[in-house]
Design a protein around this motif. Structure first.
Motif, PDB file in Angstrom:
ATOM      1  N   ASN A1106       0.814  -1.194   0.038  1.00  0.00           N
ATOM      2  CA  ASN A1106      -0.246   0.035  -0.070  1.00  0.00           C
ATOM      3  C   ASN A1106       0.763   1.117  -0.042  1.00  0.00           C
ATOM      4  OD1 ASN A1106      -2.270  -1.581  -0.089  1.00  0.00           O
ATOM      5  ND2 ASN A1106      -2.610  -1.308   2.233  1.00  0.00           N
ATOM      6  N   ILE A1107       1.982   1.372   0.809  1.00  0.00           N
ATOM      7  CA  ILE A1107       2.765   2.429   0.690  1.00  0.00           C
ATOM      8  C   ILE A1107       3.376   2.554  -0.512  1.00  0.00           C
ATOM      9  CG2 ILE A1107       5.034   3.286   1.886  1.00  0.00           C
ATOM     10  CD1 ILE A1107       4.221   1.830   4.503  1.00  0.00           C
ATOM     11  N   GLY A1108       3.892   1.417  -1.045  1.00  0.00           N
ATOM     12  CA  GLY A1108       4.416   1.481  -2.348  1.00  0.00           C
ATOM     13  C   GLY A1108       3.557   2.277  -3.474  1.00  0.00           C
ATOM     14  N   SER A1109       2.187   2.012  -3.424  1.00  0.00           N
ATOM     15  CA  SER A1109       1.018   2.561  -4.258  1.00  0.00           C
ATOM     16  C   SER A1109       0.829   3.956  -4.134  1.00  0.00           C
ATOM     17  CB  SER A1109      -0.222   1.994  -3.863  1.00  0.00           C
ATOM     18  OG  SER A1109      -0.327   0.383  -4.353  1.00  0.00           O
ATOM     19  N   VAL A1110       1.136   4.462  -2.862  1.00  0.00           N
ATOM     20  CA  VAL A1110       1.066   6.005  -2.610  1.00  0.00           C
ATOM     21  C   VAL A1110       2.259   6.455  -3.121  1.00  0.00           C
ATOM     22  CG1 VAL A1110       0.967   7.673  -0.817  1.00  0.00           C
ATOM     23  CG2 VAL A1110      -0.124   5.747  -0.296  1.00  0.00           C
ATOM     24  N   THR A1118      10.961   5.633  -7.508  1.00  0.00           N
ATOM     25  CA  THR A1118      12.033   4.887  -6.804  1.00  0.00           C
ATOM     26  C   THR A1118      11.724   4.326  -5.566  1.00  0.00           C
ATOM     27  OG1 THR A1118      13.482   6.435  -7.783  1.00  0.00           O
ATOM     28  CG2 THR A1118      14.368   4.906  -6.090  1.00  0.00           C
ATOM     29  N   ASN A1119      10.865   5.164  -4.723  1.00  0.00           N
ATOM     30  CA  ASN A1119      10.584   4.453  -3.738  1.00  0.00           C
ATOM     31  C   ASN A1119       9.200   3.433  -3.645  1.00  0.00           C
ATOM     32  OD1 ASN A1119      11.923   5.492  -1.031  1.00  0.00           O
ATOM     33  ND2 ASN A1119      11.112   7.361  -1.643  1.00  0.00           N
ATOM     34  N   ALA A1120       8.698   3.857  -4.677  1.00  0.00           N
ATOM     35  CA  ALA A1120       7.314   2.837  -5.131  1.00  0.00           C
ATOM     36  C   ALA A1120       8.154   1.638  -5.342  1.00  0.00           C
ATOM     37  CB  ALA A1120       6.448   3.244  -6.116  1.00  0.00           C
TER      38      ALA A1120
END
Length: 1436
Positions: A1106-1110, A1118-1120
């Protein structure tokens, strides 16, 4: 309309005045209409195929229109708005040419005179019984027969796919008149019944048994129509009620005719006609409420027939009365109303003011007990006197009209009335005792007179409208007396309308405790209760008692004088007493009374043992009479027999036993409180229902509004706290009786008190009735008492109570506390049994495994369940019949489901299912129901929604059999699971309905107290709102369930709290509030790490995903990618090397990021891997996840410019989604259609592009309804694109503006990427129209909003706005500003795509080159064109 009554009367008159030999067959049809719509009938609606939800809630509707084609000439039509239409058969036409036959028949009847009813038919030889239509089949056992459509229980697999068969209906056949010996039917040409093969009367002829006059084919046909389906209260619509009224009236008229035409006065024809008319009146009352119409004329018609019926009856016995039937009935109803008002007020006062129980101690003060006994006794006495007075009024009125028989006699009440236990709605069991002194030649005449009086009394009681039709034993409706001929099947009518209240005891062979008694049955002779004292007292003799059965003897043992000569009554009681005191022939050392008391009590204890009262009883639907009242009161009645008590009521019997020093004072009070508690509960229940209805619930909470008295729901008696006090005496009393009856001595040693003092028992009661705090307090008191005992601590009881505390904590989702207590219990059990295998050890291990499952530690859960299973299998004699093994397998399978081992889980469940099938067959069992549910979970995970739904509904059905209409947590779970299937199918309306029902039930179960199950239901409802795009309600429910979880679990981290945090984050994500979305998803991740520690867990991986989606939505690819990769790694650690849906999801998300980065090669690779794994997981079956992968591969092909392959994959995805969701509209189907339309758009095929775009919009509106939704706005936007390309800028602007408006509604004017996108699209249209001012304004607004949404981080949407603003400046000729925005755009795109080639970069390079060209800077122009050309080559 005005002539309808006269025409109807003419029809009836013609019918009735003909002699039997001249009788014709008529068909009556009532035309129901409203607002004067002449000549039209309201047709019933066509059969509706039931939705998945309706098929399991007990609300099937079968609207079968009565086929009149066999009875009516095809050319004849209804010509009156309301009324009866006479139709003459060919037979009547034929009879008209033979009037001589009519005259001869009339003369024959006049000469023969009228023979009075000879009473019940005596036994006859078997050949005569066959000729008279008496059956050799055993007698039924219930008055209200079960639904005839119910099938015999089958194994669950068969039930899942079972169907229903239909039986053919008989055709109409005319009947001849029996002008011969009463009761016989001569064989005439008409009675030979020339019928078709499918006629049910054919078998009757072949078996040489002909229908009785009450079983003509016409009457049987009416019976079939009335019993075609189980007309339950909730299913009765206007059309069905109208049909039922017509059928009741038709059958009533048939009985009225029979009553007029029989040569003797057959009172049962008279009574049955009256009963049917009153049943019609009850239906009319119901219909009034549905139609909101007074239906005055119809009601008047029924009352006039009743008046005619009474007049005919009195005329035949040469009597008359000036008091109209309706007026007399009104008088009785008013008397009864006042009696019931007294009963209701008094019993409520006693319950509220006297029966006060301390819920912590479940005790009453001595003062409250004394007051309860005193005031209850006074109430019983007064109510009994009022009932006797009421019956006396009825009898007086009968005798005033019919006259008083010429002998001394009395009417006596039996049963509950004689014991002073009768309620204001109890039926009347009675008898007539008469003195035959000097009357030997008149006895038959006297009995005939009494029968007429009783039938007239019955008529008056029937007119109260409180007699259910089955109690009349009408052969074509309920053939209790086996009068149907040959192979005719019994129809089994269920009266769902008439409110059973004050009525005669039923006319069934096992009932019939009335003066007119019963007719001959297969096993018993005819019997009526019109007897002399000598005759009636004979039933107390052992030989007669054994032949007839103890029940009748017991009933006749206790009587109360209602009317007549007290001396006659006393003489009977004296003779009865003498017989009971005489020596027993079977047991010479005992009297008849003592011997019978022992045998009766043995029989009652045996029946009680089959369905004992336990704490678990109170968690289900409780039958007041069978489960609570019966054994408690009849056990005291047995003491009356055993000790030859003079007293009759239970309270008086106990007083007498105490006065005789048989019972101690305190024991007497305990038993009297027990008796008062159960009798008062019965009074309370009947009064609240306003009828004889027994089902109550101690779990349900009282509704905010009074439910209808004929509701299917069980009456809530949760506030009847006296049930605790009842139970605490009843249990030791029942144990004492079992011990006493099994002892060899007849001298019973009564205890000084009958009170259960165990805190554990109190706790179990509290637990089953969902009083958590009280249960915990009781259990902990028990634990403290054991641990603080002066003697050495008994470890086994301590282990049991600690396990009980653990179970209580587990039930209330307090898992850490539960684990602590179960661990204590396990340590004790291991110590007690020296680490050896034992059932208790295995049980505790299994429970600990369940707790580990609940907190998400599935590996530990499996370990504990495996050890428990090994012990159970070692200890049991056969795995195939051990429920402990089955339950442990069930738990083990659940843990495997959570780890994604669906195939393993299904294999384990099948092993468990085999055991349950061997043990229970098709019987309902709680654990078996849970297993069926769990199998459904596996099929749901495998996307086999049809099988999942079947198992969920099978589980739901079984749970309903266990708890019926009582709310229960397990039923709520079934509702929730069914809702999940609807949700997966895209049927969000039904999903919401079932989730709401689950929530309502959980609130019923748990009340106002916060509970994890209630929070789970709120979470589920929020999820459906989320799917519907209603983000406001989704957020509201998510916040509410988070708050409740916080109340349940406190400050401790918990998986459920983390889920709520995650859900709130997802709503923020959809709303475009990425900052809050990130915050909540991070909080969820942190809490999940606290809950699960350092171990990999599926929930932790979900949070990472979910954090990757945000990050992805923020443009931080990159963070995703980092979070998606971490989620993938963890999921592989959780699920191992086996393919799993969650692993495939992670690969899918990584593929999407690569796609956004322009790395289409890696994007394609990951999407193909995800597709391959999903096909491994789901096999050849269509699944939404497989379709998603195909869709995403299509997206990559589209990005690569390979529109052919893109279209192919989009079409494949669409086809699969249609296989998954069927013909129902679904958001995923719409998405595929949208993508296909986009390909056509890219190909320049604007016709197909518009077609798909409009179809997508239509489907999304079907899916999401009238509410604004982001997907609908997307469709509006896409249609705007097509219009733009077609050059229709007006429509393009209109659709883009509508999309913008809707998006602002969806996101409530908060900054959101979609709103900014719509602004951008409108700006593009303005630019095309040449309105560069508005174009620039909208582009700037879009850029501002995108920067609000994404912050300072680079994002493709921000780059797009920079690009578009540059284009407008370029069109304006402001090349410096254009160059500035294009350059800023290029810089951001290089950051976004890590300086890798990308189509977006090439477009920007081209625009910069163009600006330089317009400025005359050829060098820079060539430089940027060259870079663009080289990058395009690399992208090929």
């Amino acid at each position: 309309m005005g002539n309808s009554l006269q025409q109807w009367r003419a029809a009836i008159g013609t019918f009735s005045n003909r002699t039997s030999s001249n009788r014709c067959t008529l068909k009556f049809t009532r035309c129901w209409s409203r607002n004067g719509t002449s000549g039209k009938s309201i047709n019933p609606p066509l059969n509706k195929s039931q939705s998945l939800g309706a098929s399991q809630t007990g609300k099937h509707k079968h609207h079968d229109e009565l086929d009149n084609s066999d009875h009516e000439p095809p050319t004849e039509k209804s010509v009156w708005n309301r009324g009866w239409i006479k139709r003459l058969t060919m037979r009547e036409v034929g009879l008209k040419i033979a009037p001589t036959l009519l005259v001869i028949s009339l003369i024959a009847l006049m000469i023969g005179g009228v023979e009075l009813n000879p009473g019940p038919r005596p036994d006859k030889p078997i050949d005569e019984q066959i000729a008279k239509g008496q059956s050799q089949t055993p007698e039924p056992t219930d008055v209200q027969q079960s639904n005839p459509s119910h099938t015999i229980d089958k194994p669950i697999d068969e039930q899942i796919a079972k169907g229903q068969s239909q039986t053919p209906e008989p055709t109409d056949v005319q009947q001849s008149n029996p002008s011969h010996t009463i009761g016989e039917i001569p064989e005439t040409e008409d009675s030979k019944l020339k019928v078709e093969e499918d006629n049910p009367f054919e078998n009757a002829v072949k078996s040489n048994k002909f229908p009785s006059v009450e079983c003509t084919q016409r009457m049987y046909k009416i019976g079939q129509e009335l019993c075609r389906k189980d007309w339950k209260t909730a299913d009765m619509d206007e059309t069905e009620l109208e049909k039922q009224i017509d059928l009741f009236l038709e059958l009533a008229v048939e009985y009225k005719r029979l009553f007029k035409e029989t040569t003797h006065i057959e009172g049962w024809y008279f009574a049955r006609s009256a009963g049917l008319l009153n049943a019609a009146l009850n239906c009319i009352e119901r219909l009034k409420k549905l139609k909101e119409d007074p239906l005055t004329e119809i009601e008047k018609d029924c009352n006039e027939i009743l008046q005619e019926l009474e007049t005919t009856f009195l005329k035949r016995v040469k009597k008359q009365t000036d008091i109209p039937t309706a007026k007399a009935t009104l008088k009785y109803q008013e008397e009864l109303k006042q009696l019931r008002q007294y009963s209701d007020y008094t019993i409520n006062s006693i319950v509220k003011d006297d029966m006060i129980v301390n819920l912590e101690t479940v005790e009453m003060t001595v003062e409250d007990e004394e007051r309860t006994i005193k005031n209850s006794r006074a109430f019983y006495n007064e109510l009994t006197n009022k009932l006797v007075s009421f019956y006396k009024l009825l009898i007086d009125d009968c005798l005033n009209v019919l006259g008083t028989p010429n002998c001394r006699f009395c009417f006596v009440g039996l049963g509950s009335l004689a014991r002073q236990e009768a309620t204001a709605y109890s039926d009347l069991e009675s008898a007539i005792i008469f003195d035959d002194t000097d009357k030997s030649l008149e006895i038959n005449q006297l009995k005939t007179e009494f029968r007429l009086i009783v039938h007239y009394l019955h008529f008056k009681i029937l007119n109260l409208g409180e007699t259910v039709i089955p109690s009349l034993s009408i052969p074509v409706l309920n053939d209790f007396n086996k009068e149907l001929a040959g192979e005719l099947s019994e129809n089994k009518f269920f009266d769902s309308i008439s409110p059973q209240g004050l009525c005669f005891d039923g006319n069934m062979p096992w009932a019939s405790k009335t003066p007119i008694g019963r007719s001959t049955t297969q096993n018993k002779p005819a019997r009526e209760l019109i007897m002399t004292p000598d005759e009636m007292s004979e039933y107390q003799k052992e030989d007669v008692c054994l032949k007839e059965g103890y029940h009748l003897s017991d009933v006749l043992m206790t009587t109360i004088l209602i009317y007549g000569d007290r001396d006659v009554h006393d003489r009977y009681k004296s003779k009865l007493g003498d017989i009971l005191k005489s020596p027993s022939g079977q047991f010479p050392d005992e009297s008849v009374g003592v011997a019978r008391a022992t045998e009766t009590l043995k029989d009652d204890l045996k029946k009680y043992a089959e369905n004992p009262l336990t704490p678990e009883t109170f968690s289900k639907q409780v039958h007041v009479k069978k489960d609570i009242y019966r054994f408690a009161t009849i056990s005291v009645n047995s003491l009356k027999l055993k000790y030859d008590c003079v007293a009759q009521s239970p309270l008086d019997v106990l007083d007498e036993l105490c006065d005789r020093k048989i019972l101690k004072e305190r024991a007497k009070m305990d038993l009297q409180v027990m008796v008062c508690s159960c009798i008062n509960l019965r009074h309370l229940t009947y009064n609240k229902y306003t009828r004889q209805k027994e089902f109550v619930s101690f779990i349900s909470r009282p509704p905010e509004q009074e439910s209808s008295t004929d509701s299917k729901e069980s009456l809530s008696v949760r506030d009847y706290s006296a049930i605790y006090r009842f139970f605490m005496t009843f249990i030791p009393w029942a144990e004492f009786l079992k011990s006493a009856i099994n002892s060899k001595t007849g001298d019973w040693k009564f205890l000084p008190r009958y009170i259960e003092s165990s805190e554990r028992t109190k706790g179990m009661l509290h637990k089953e009735m969902n009083f958590f705090e009280n249960a915990l307090l009781a259990f902990k008191k028990e634990e403290a008492q054991i641990m603080n005992s002066d003697h050495e601590v008994d470890q086994e009881p301590l282990a049991e109570i600690q396990a009980s505390i653990g179970s209580l904590y587990k039930t209330n989702s307090m898992y850490q506390d539960a684990l602590t207590y179960y661990t204590k219990a396990l340590d004790l059990e291991m110590c007690i049994h020296n680490d050896q295998y034992h059932l208790h050890v295995a049980t505790v291990l299994d429970n600990i495994g369940e707790i580990y499952w609940s907190i998400g530690n599935y590996e530990n859960a499996i370990k504990y369940h495996q050890v428990a299973l090994k012990i159970f299998k070692t200890l049991c004699e056969s795995d195939l019949f051990d429920c402990n093994v089955a339950k442990s397998l069930l738990n083990l399978g659940l843990a495997h489901i959570r780890l994604g081992h669906d195939t393993v889980a299904l294999s384990i469940f099948e092993e468990s299912k085999l055991i349950y099938e061997n043990v229970f067959g098709a019987k309902a069992n709680r654990d078996y129901a849970e297993l069926l549910e769990d199998i459904g979970i596996v099929f749901s995970a495998q996307n086999d929604l049809k099988l999942a739904s079947s198992y969920y509904f099978a589980s739901y059905s079984m749970r309903r059999k266990i708890w019926i209409h009582v709310p229960h947590a397990d039923i709520a779970t079934s509702l929730s699971n069914i809702a999940d299937v609807y949700s997966q199918q895209g049927d969000l309306s039904n999903a919401m309905s079932y989730h709401n029902d689950a929530l309502a039930m959980r609130r019923q179960v748990y009340g106002d107290k916060p509970h994890a199950d209630i929070a789970a239901s709120m979470s589920n409802i929020g999820s459906v709102y989320y799917q519907q795009g209603d983000l406001t309600n989704a957020m509201s429910y998510a916040i509410d369930d988070l708050a409740m979880y916080g109340q349940v679990y406190g400050d401790k981290p918990h998986a459920d709290i983390a889920t709520s945090l995650s859900n709130i984050g997802s709503v923020y994500y959809r709303q475009g509030d990425l900052s809050n979305a990130m915050s909540y998803h991070n909080d969820a991740l942190a809490m999940r790490r606290q809950v699960y520690g350092d171990k990999p867990h599926a929930d932790i991986a979900t949070s990472m995903n979910n954090i990757g989606s945000v990050y992805s939505h923020q443009g931080d690819l990159t963070n995703a990618m980092s979070y998606y990769n971490d989620a993938l790694v963890m999921r592989r650690r959780v699920y191992g090397d086996k393919p799993h849906a969650h692993i495939a999801t992670s690969m899918n998300e990584i593929g999407v990021v690569y796609s956004h980065q322009g790395d289409l090669s890696n994007a394609m690779s990951y999407h193909n891997d995800a597709l391959a794994m999903r096909r491994q997981v789901y096999g050849d079956k269509p699944h939404a996840d497989i379709a998603t992968s195909m869709n995403n591969i299509g997206v990559v092909y589209s990005q690569q410019g390979d529109l052919t392959n893109a279209l192919s994959y989009y079409n494949d995805a669409l086809a699969m989604w249609r296989q998954v969701y069927g013909d129902k509209p679904h958001a995923n189907i719409a998405t595929s259609m949208d993508n296909i339309g986009n390909v056509y758009y890219e190909q320049g095929d604007l016709t197909n592009a518009m077609s798909y775009a409009t179809d997508t919009l239509a489907m999304r509106r079907q899916v999401f309804g009238d509410k604004p939704h982001a997907h609908i706005a997307t469709s509006l936007n896409n249609i705007g694109h097509v219009y733009y390309q077609q050059g229709d800028l007006t429509n393009a602007m209109s659709y883009h503006t509508d999309a913008l408006t809707m998006r602002r509604q969806v996101y409530e004017d908060k900054p959101h990427a979609d709103i900014a996108k719509s602004m951008n699209e409108i700006a593009v249209v303005y630019s095309k129209q040449g309105d560069l001012t508005n174009a620039m304004s909208y582009h700037n607004d879009a850029l501002t909003m995108r920067r609000q949404v994404y912050g300072d981080k680079p994002h493709a949407d921000i780059a797009t706005s920079l690009y578009e603003i540059g284009v407008v400046y370029s069109k304006k000729g402001d090349f410096n500003n254009a160059l500035q925005y294009f350059t800023e755009c290029l810089k951001m795109e290089r950051l976004l795509y890590n300086n890798k080639p990308h189509n977006d970069i090439t477009l920007t390079l081209d625009e910069i080159a163009n600006v330089y060209f317009k400025q005359g800077d050829i060098v820079n122009c060539r430089k940027y064109f060259k870079e663009s050309r080289e990058m395009k080559e690399k992208l090929k």
